[in-house]
Write a protein that holds these residues in place. Structure first.
Motif, PDB file in Angstrom:
ATOM      1  N   ASN A 236       0.806  -1.223   0.000  1.00 15.84           N
ATOM      2  CA  ASN A 236       0.000   0.000   0.000  1.00 15.84           C
ATOM      3  C   ASN A 236       0.839   1.272   0.000  1.00 15.84           C
ATOM      4  OD1 ASN A 236      -3.053  -0.755   0.269  1.00 15.84           O
ATOM      5  ND2 ASN A 236      -1.955  -2.208   1.584  1.00 15.84           N
ATOM      6  N   ASN A 237       2.120   1.099  -0.336  1.00 20.55           N
ATOM      7  CA  ASN A 237       3.022   2.243  -0.581  1.00 20.55           C
ATOM      8  C   ASN A 237       3.148   3.204   0.597  1.00 20.55           C
ATOM      9  OD1 ASN A 237       3.539   1.418  -3.321  1.00 20.55           O
ATOM     10  ND2 ASN A 237       1.487   2.157  -3.827  1.00 20.55           N
ATOM     11  N   ILE A 238       3.265   2.641   1.792  1.00 22.83           N
ATOM     12  CA  ILE A 238       3.558   3.465   2.957  1.00 22.83           C
ATOM     13  C   ILE A 238       5.053   3.776   2.928  1.00 22.83           C
ATOM     14  CG2 ILE A 238       3.722   3.457   5.482  1.00 22.83           C
ATOM     15  CD1 ILE A 238       1.116   1.780   5.437  1.00 22.83           C
ATOM     16  N   ASP A 239       5.390   5.041   3.001  1.00 23.88           N
ATOM     17  CA  ASP A 239       6.792   5.454   2.937  1.00 23.88           C
ATOM     18  C   ASP A 239       7.488   5.364   4.291  1.00 23.88           C
ATOM     19  OD1 ASP A 239       6.964   6.420   0.104  1.00 23.88           O
ATOM     20  OD2 ASP A 239       5.354   7.720   0.810  1.00 23.88           O
ATOM     21  N   LEU A 240       6.735   5.610   5.359  1.00 25.66           N
ATOM     22  CA  LEU A 240       7.335   5.637   6.688  1.00 25.66           C
ATOM     23  C   LEU A 240       6.336   5.150   7.723  1.00 25.66           C
ATOM     24  CD1 LEU A 240       9.520   6.535   8.777  1.00 25.66           C
ATOM     25  CD2 LEU A 240       8.493   8.817   8.705  1.00 25.66           C
ATOM     26  N   TYR A 241       6.803   4.231   8.587  1.00 28.75           N
ATOM     27  CA  TYR A 241       6.010   3.819   9.741  1.00 28.75           C
ATOM     28  C   TYR A 241       6.719   4.304  11.002  1.00 28.75           C
ATOM     29  CZ  TYR A 241       3.470   0.986  13.154  1.00 28.75           C
ATOM     30  OH  TYR A 241       2.698   0.594  14.222  1.00 28.75           O
ATOM     31  N   ILE A 242       6.043   5.183  11.743  1.00 29.31           N
ATOM     32  CA  ILE A 242       6.574   5.717  12.991  1.00 29.31           C
ATOM     33  C   ILE A 242       5.935   4.956  14.151  1.00 29.31           C
ATOM     34  CG2 ILE A 242       6.766   7.756  14.461  1.00 29.31           C
ATOM     35  CD1 ILE A 242       6.409   9.472  11.946  1.00 29.31           C
ATOM     36  N   SER A 243       6.761   4.392  15.023  1.00 26.18           N
ATOM     37  CA  SER A 243       6.238   3.637  16.161  1.00 26.18           C
ATOM     38  C   SER A 243       6.945   4.032  17.446  1.00 26.18           C
ATOM     39  CB  SER A 243       6.401   2.131  15.924  1.00 26.18           C
ATOM     40  OG  SER A 243       7.780   1.795  15.794  1.00 26.18           O
ATOM     41  N   GLY A 244       6.364   3.633  18.572  1.00 28.44           N
ATOM     42  CA  GLY A 244       6.945   3.884  19.889  1.00 28.44           C
ATOM     43  C   GLY A 244       7.138   2.569  20.619  1.00 28.44           C
ATOM     44  N   HIS A 245       6.821   2.558  21.905  1.00 24.32           N
ATOM     45  CA  HIS A 245       6.738   1.358  22.742  1.00 24.32           C
ATOM     46  C   HIS A 245       8.085   0.749  23.139  1.00 24.32           C
ATOM     47  CE1 HIS A 245       4.542  -1.831  24.667  1.00 24.32           C
ATOM     48  NE2 HIS A 245       5.161  -2.760  23.985  1.00 24.32           N
ATOM     49  N   GLN A 246       9.077   0.779  22.259  1.00 25.04           N
ATOM     50  CA  GLN A 246      10.344   0.122  22.574  1.00 25.04           C
ATOM     51  C   GLN A 246      11.267   1.009  23.428  1.00 25.04           C
ATOM     52  OE1 GLN A 246      11.394  -3.265  20.872  1.00 25.04           O
ATOM     53  NE2 GLN A 246       9.179  -3.290  21.082  1.00 25.04           N
ATOM     54  N   HIS A 247      11.019   2.320  23.416  1.00 24.39           N
ATOM     55  CA  HIS A 247      11.797   3.271  24.229  1.00 24.39           C
ATOM     56  C   HIS A 247      13.273   3.330  23.817  1.00 24.39           C
ATOM     57  CE1 HIS A 247       8.842   3.552  27.894  1.00 24.39           C
ATOM     58  NE2 HIS A 247       8.191   3.316  26.761  1.00 24.39           N
ATOM     59  N   ALA A 248      13.522   3.244  22.524  1.00 20.38           N
ATOM     60  CA  ALA A 248      14.888   3.376  22.013  1.00 20.38           C
ATOM     61  C   ALA A 248      14.826   3.881  20.578  1.00 20.38           C
ATOM     62  CB  ALA A 248      15.632   2.047  22.070  1.00 20.38           C
ATOM     63  N   TYR A 249      15.643   4.864  20.284  1.00 21.89           N
ATOM     64  CA  TYR A 249      15.691   5.415  18.921  1.00 21.89           C
ATOM     65  C   TYR A 249      16.479   4.483  18.016  1.00 21.89           C
ATOM     66  CZ  TYR A 249      17.450   8.411  15.123  1.00 21.89           C
ATOM     67  OH  TYR A 249      17.807   8.927  13.903  1.00 21.89           O
ATOM     68  N   TYR A 250      15.818   4.069  16.929  1.00 27.70           N
ATOM     69  CA  TYR A 250      16.520   3.236  15.941  1.00 27.70           C
ATOM     70  C   TYR A 250      15.779   3.326  14.602  1.00 27.70           C
ATOM     71  CZ  TYR A 250      19.372  -0.450  13.971  1.00 27.70           C
ATOM     72  OH  TYR A 250      20.269  -1.143  13.179  1.00 27.70           O
ATOM     73  N   PRO A 251      16.302   4.105  13.660  1.00 25.92           N
ATOM     74  CA  PRO A 251      15.675   4.208  12.337  1.00 25.92           C
ATOM     75  C   PRO A 251      16.175   3.092  11.420  1.00 25.92           C
ATOM     76  CG  PRO A 251      17.457   5.803  12.539  1.00 25.92           C
ATOM     77  CD  PRO A 251      17.440   5.018  13.816  1.00 25.92           C
ATOM     78  N   ALA A 252      15.249   2.333  10.871  1.00 28.68           N
ATOM     79  CA  ALA A 252      15.605   1.183  10.038  1.00 28.68           C
ATOM     80  C   ALA A 252      14.982   1.317   8.650  1.00 28.68           C
ATOM     81  CB  ALA A 252      15.140  -0.107  10.711  1.00 28.68           C
ATOM     82  N   LYS A 253      15.448   0.453   7.755  1.00 27.69           N
ATOM     83  CA  LYS A 253      14.947   0.476   6.381  1.00 27.69           C
ATOM     84  C   LYS A 253      14.870  -0.943   5.848  1.00 27.69           C
ATOM     85  CE  LYS A 253      15.514   3.290   2.195  1.00 27.69           C
ATOM     86  NZ  LYS A 253      16.355   4.346   1.563  1.00 27.69           N
ATOM     87  N   GLU A 254      13.770  -1.235   5.136  1.00 26.04           N
ATOM     88  CA  GLU A 254      13.564  -2.574   4.584  1.00 26.04           C
ATOM     89  C   GLU A 254      12.830  -2.483   3.246  1.00 26.04           C
ATOM     90  OE1 GLU A 254      10.437  -6.029   5.561  1.00 26.04           O
ATOM     91  OE2 GLU A 254      11.892  -5.736   7.178  1.00 26.04           O
ATOM     92  N   ASP A 255      13.544  -2.779   2.174  1.00 28.34           N
ATOM     93  CA  ASP A 255      12.938  -2.797   0.829  1.00 28.34           C
ATOM     94  C   ASP A 255      12.146  -1.522   0.527  1.00 28.34           C
ATOM     95  OD1 ASP A 255      13.962  -5.374   0.540  1.00 28.34           O
ATOM     96  OD2 ASP A 255      12.124  -6.301   1.292  1.00 28.34           O
ATOM     97  N   GLY A 256      12.718  -0.381   0.862  1.00 33.54           N
ATOM     98  CA  GLY A 256      12.052   0.892   0.572  1.00 33.54           C
ATOM     99  C   GLY A 256      11.139   1.385   1.677  1.00 33.54           C
ATOM    100  N   LEU A 257      10.733   0.485   2.586  1.00 32.05           N
ATOM    101  CA  LEU A 257       9.899   0.881   3.721  1.00 32.05           C
ATOM    102  C   LEU A 257      10.807   1.374   4.839  1.00 32.05           C
ATOM    103  CD1 LEU A 257       7.215   0.977   5.336  1.00 32.05           C
ATOM    104  CD2 LEU A 257       7.644  -1.418   5.961  1.00 32.05           C
ATOM    105  N   ARG A 258      10.552   2.579   5.314  1.00 35.18           N
ATOM    106  CA  ARG A 258      11.368   3.141   6.380  1.00 35.18           C
ATOM    107  C   ARG A 258      10.626   3.053   7.711  1.00 35.18           C
ATOM    108  NH1 ARG A 258      14.033   8.516   3.695  1.00 35.18           N
ATOM    109  NH2 ARG A 258      15.300   8.432   5.608  1.00 35.18           N
ATOM    110  N   LEU A 259      11.337   2.638   8.742  1.00 37.17           N
ATOM    111  CA  LEU A 259      10.752   2.371  10.045  1.00 37.17           C
ATOM    112  C   LEU A 259      11.451   3.226  11.092  1.00 37.17           C
ATOM    113  CD1 LEU A 259      10.835  -1.524   9.725  1.00 37.17           C
ATOM    114  CD2 LEU A 259       8.856  -0.058   9.293  1.00 37.17           C
ATOM    115  N   LEU A 260      10.729   4.177  11.662  1.00 36.83           N
ATOM    116  CA  LEU A 260      11.299   5.029  12.684  1.00 36.83           C
ATOM    117  C   LEU A 260      10.850   4.547  14.058  1.00 36.83           C
ATOM    118  CD1 LEU A 260      12.835   7.465  13.750  1.00 36.83           C
ATOM    119  CD2 LEU A 260      10.825   8.883  13.241  1.00 36.83           C
ATOM    120  N   ASN A 261      11.748   3.828  14.749  1.00 43.02           N
ATOM    121  CA  ASN A 261      11.515   3.458  16.141  1.00 43.02           C
ATOM    122  C   ASN A 261      11.929   4.646  16.993  1.00 43.02           C
ATOM    123  OD1 ASN A 261      11.006   0.341  16.010  1.00 43.02           O
ATOM    124  ND2 ASN A 261      12.788   0.690  14.704  1.00 43.02           N
TER     125      ASN A 261
END
Length: 330
Positions: A236-261
């Motif tokens: 569904n072409n989501i460019d970025l998923y922003i999440s919390g809960h883990q309490h640690a900053y870690y920006p990741a990337k997977e096959d064009g999908l960007r994940l901001l922890n």
């Protein structure tokens, strides 16, 4: 002697002022030149169960964000300290009132839109009193958000909105099992004309796809059905998923999908899996170039210290029980 003391104090105040000005200049100079759409991201503000008191870094982070002058602020959940069955309706109301005084009112004073997603301490699926209190608070304060809503029938649990050619969705990921009706709704939203015309599509939810911290490296602390969820985001072409809960900053990337922890700014920073030290409290500024939306970058800071966390300071990858998170490179 008095002259020496006055001189030393004057030099100290000068250096402090210079440090603050340099900190602010890192944004204002670049923004005027390159024209960024700046989004400040905070998450996990709460203290212990039932607390109406916020850690001093929450106030510090909001003051620093105000000095940066973002165009928008987002919160990835856990705004209050619920999810305990012994808490009464009065306790819940008092927590939300404290949130209004300590967080929402300062943000409102900044005169920028505020989007959020509900966390497990705000509205966990099995805590009906919590969800009712959350719904009441946000229905009463919806007008303070300044959002350009696209769909708010299920507000505050899941809803969509736009800002500066970016299509935002906040979905109900307060628990690991997101309801099928939410997925269906989100797919409809992302296939609507406004979403298709948007230059960027950002999803905001509390639980992440992958575990990244030791204490949450288990079922129930991440979204269920890992591969299917990641595939749904990509399809569904989501460019970025922003999440919390883990309490640690870690920006990741997977096959064009960007994940901001996101890091927390409240109580309880946690250790990344494989790390021996606690993460630091942190807030993030997403800088989206107006001429090239997809090339957005992050700048993440430790409240009070005004110290930037560089990507190079984070491990190349984090291996959790349900998959590998690979760090952003830019």
């Amino acid at each position: 002697m008095k002259l020496i003391v006055v001189f030393v104090i004057s030099i100290g105040l000068f250096l402090i002022g210079k440090s603050i000005n340099n900190y602010q200049a890192t944004f204002t100079k670049d923004t005027k030149k390159d024209k960024f759409f700046k989004i400040a991201v905070i998450s996990d503000l709460n203290s212990g169960y039932g607390s109406t008191v916020y850690h001093p870094d929450v106030t510090a982070a909001l003051k620093e964000i105000d000095s940066i002058k973002p165009d928008m602020i987002l919160c990835a959940g856990d705004m209050v300290a619920g999810q305990k069955s012994s808490l009464t309706e009065q306790n819940l109301a008092e927590m939300w009132q404290s949130f209004k005084v300590n967080v929402l009112s300062p943000i409102k004073a900044m005169k920028v839109p505020f989007g959020f997603t509900v966390g497990n301490h705000d509205a966990s699926a099995n805590f009906k009193k919590d969800r009712a209190a959350t719904q009441k608070f946000w229905n009463d304060n919806q007008d303070d958000l300044g959002l350009n809503f696209i769909d708010k029938k299920n507000f505050p649990f899941y809803y969509s909105y736009t800002k500066n050619d970016v299509f935002f969705i906040s979905w109900d990921a307060a628990s690991s099992n997101v309801q099928a009706e939410v997925y269906k709704w989100m797919e409809e939203q992302l296939n609507a004309e406004k979403a298709k015309k948007a230059k960027l599509r950002i999803l905001l939810g509390h639980l992440p796809i992958y575990a990244i911290v030791t204490s949450k490296n288990k079922l129930g602390e991440v979204l269920a059905s890992t591969k299917q969820t990641a595939d749904f985001f990509k399809k569904n072409n989501i460019d970025l998923y922003i999440s919390g809960h883990q309490h640690a900053y870690y920006p990741a990337k997977e096959d064009g999908l960007r994940l901001l922890n996101t890091g927390c700014i409240g109580e309880g920073p946690r250790k990344l899996i494989g790390d021996s030290t606690l993460a630091t409290r942190a807030y993030t500024i997403i800088e989206i170039p107006i001429k090239s939306y997809k090339d957005f970058t992050y700048r993440t800071f430790i409240p009070n210290k005004r110290t930037e966390i560089k990507l190079s300071q984070l491990p190349d990858s984090v291996i959790g029980f349900n998959g590998v998170s690979k760090r952003e490179r830019n």
